[in-house]
Scaffold this active site. Structure first.
Site, PDB file in Angstrom:
ATOM      1  N   CYS A 179      -6.710  -2.890 -22.463  1.00  0.00           N
ATOM      2  CA  CYS A 179      -7.235  -4.246 -22.654  1.00  0.00           C
ATOM      3  C   CYS A 179      -8.598  -4.434 -22.009  1.00  0.00           C
ATOM      4  CB  CYS A 179      -6.259  -5.277 -22.090  1.00  0.00           C
ATOM      5  SG  CYS A 179      -4.603  -5.154 -22.778  1.00  0.00           S
ATOM      6  N   CYS A 187       3.182 -16.680 -24.031  1.00  0.00           N
ATOM      7  CA  CYS A 187       2.756 -15.315 -24.331  1.00  0.00           C
ATOM      8  C   CYS A 187       1.541 -15.367 -25.253  1.00  0.00           C
ATOM      9  CB  CYS A 187       3.875 -14.543 -25.025  1.00  0.00           C
ATOM     10  SG  CYS A 187       5.460 -14.559 -24.151  1.00  0.00           S
ATOM     11  N   HIS A 196      -5.786 -12.523 -28.188  1.00  0.00           N
ATOM     12  CA  HIS A 196      -5.966 -11.284 -27.431  1.00  0.00           C
ATOM     13  C   HIS A 196      -5.978 -10.057 -28.340  1.00  0.00           C
ATOM     14  CE1 HIS A 196      -6.061  -8.473 -24.251  1.00  0.00           C
ATOM     15  NE2 HIS A 196      -4.758  -8.327 -24.045  1.00  0.00           N
TER      16      HIS A 196
END
Length: 379
Positions: free
Chosen positions: A80, A198, A323
């Site tokens: 990430c 989330c 994300h």
């Protein structure tokens, strides 16, 4: 070493683009960054492209679409933190005098996996036993709630704040505000997390153009200086580790503050890696924005709101902006640069002068996280 500034930014709206290729996602962000910098593409001397799951030669595939080839192109994979690590490589290349102008790209297409949790390496023994990222962060949340009496409502406030911010961001994937009650009533994922705690998966791309600071004003009157660029890896700890302390971020924050000659009290705006609601709370403490064990009270007081003591994730963060993992680090940097320029409209942090971006990558047994990359920006 020479100083480095950001002179151009580009970002496509994060979302789901199942019919687009990785190159389709990446080249518009590059084009926007070039236009924003008001620079001739021929001035760009090298490019660093961060992607975790985009496959081989991602940078070449993207830059071939805009005719920016024949220059050094380096592809960076660091989970990430892939594009924030690419940013770090670009910073070091300019600091050293190797180049004067460098392009950074972050790109990812997660819709190709069809949904579900991120694919991790099955050879890792924790992963093979089912310790996917929601489960790992849920363990952190459970331990923190036990140790510091964090309430479910306080935990849910992270999602409420970031969804509120995301509603003000035209580039965010999730743009509907939610209430604490809606967060807690959403579908259970991994106790104590519900779906709205989330981050969503999706696709996206971001780009920045960096320049040696003395040359930067040739291109624009308001370049943003990169005061610190820190990259560190996790320490292997096979036994017990305190899951309420993100050790790698604590260590990286200390290094970044020392490099910039600044402290947490001077940060006006921060984009931190809120992949799950508990993560943002842990990072308040890791960066010194509040005392250990007080993160729940900190968010409940409004201290991390856009108009609070320190605005955290005004973009909506990973929970609302989305994300697409390889694009996240570069996108965080884009947000901070635009905040320091005063370009963020309804989500603009008042009089922001110093900003911080932070991306971590995990998913390895024995590590708090595998990597952490932190940048501090000033105007």
């Amino acid at each position: 070493m020479r100083d480095v500034a950001v002179i151009g930014t580009g970002l496509i709206p994060f979302g789901k683009y199942p019919d687009k290729t990785l190159a389709d996602l990446g080249w518009p962000a590059v084009k926007m960054a070039v236009k924003d910098a008001d620079i001739a593409p021929a001035k760009i001397e090298a490019a660093y492209c961060g992607t975790a799951l985009g496959g081989m030669m991602a940078g070449q595939r993207i830059l071939g679409r805009v005719g920016l080839t024949g220059i050094p192109i380096v592809n960076v994979e660091n989970a990430c933190s892939s594009s924030s690590s690419a940013l770090r490589q670009a910073v070091m290349a300019i600091r050293s005098g190797e180049y004067d102008v460098v392009l950074v790209i972050g790109v990812e297409k997660l819709t190709k996996f069809g949904g579900g949790t991120l694919p991790l390496e099955k050879e890792d023994w924790e992963v093979s036993q089912g310790l996917v990222m929601p489960a790992l962060y849920a363990m952190r949340a459970q331990r923190y709630m036990h140790e510091y009496d964090l309430t479910p409502a306080q935990l849910a406030l992270v999602s409420v704040k970031n969804r509120r911010n995301g509603a003000l961001n035209p580039d965010a994937q999730m743009r509907k505000p939610v209430t604490v009650e809606e967060v807690l009533a959403s579908r259970p994922i991994a106790d104590p997390f519900t779906l709205l705690q989330c981050c969503p998966t999706g696709d996206g791309a971001a780009a920045l153009i960096l320049c040696e600071a003395k040359l930067a004003r040739q291109y624009r009157s308001d370049p943003v200086r990169i005061a610190a660029s820190d990259l560190t890896s996790g320490k292997y700890t096979p036994g017990f580790r305190d899951m309420t302390i993100p050790e790698i971020t604590v260590r990286g924050a200390k290094e970044a503050y020392e490099e910039a000659g600044l402290g947490p009290q001077e940060i006006d705006v921060a984009e931190v890696h809120d992949a799950f609601s508990i993560a943002e709370l842990l990072y308040y403490e890791a960066f010194g924005f509040c005392e250990r064990g007080s993160a729940g009270a900190f968010i409940e007081s409004g201290a991390s709101a856009i108009d609070g003591k320190i605005a955290v994730n005004p973009s909506g963060g990973l929970l609302a902006k989305g994300h697409p993992i390889g694009a996240t680090g570069a996108a965080q940097a884009v947000e901070i640069v635009r905040q320091l320029r005063g370009e963020c409209g309804a989500r603009q942090v008042p009089d922001a002068k110093v900003g911080l971006s932070h991306a971590t990558g995990g998913g390895i047994s024995g590590f708090d996280h595998g990597v952490c990359c932190i940048h501090i920006f000033t105007r």
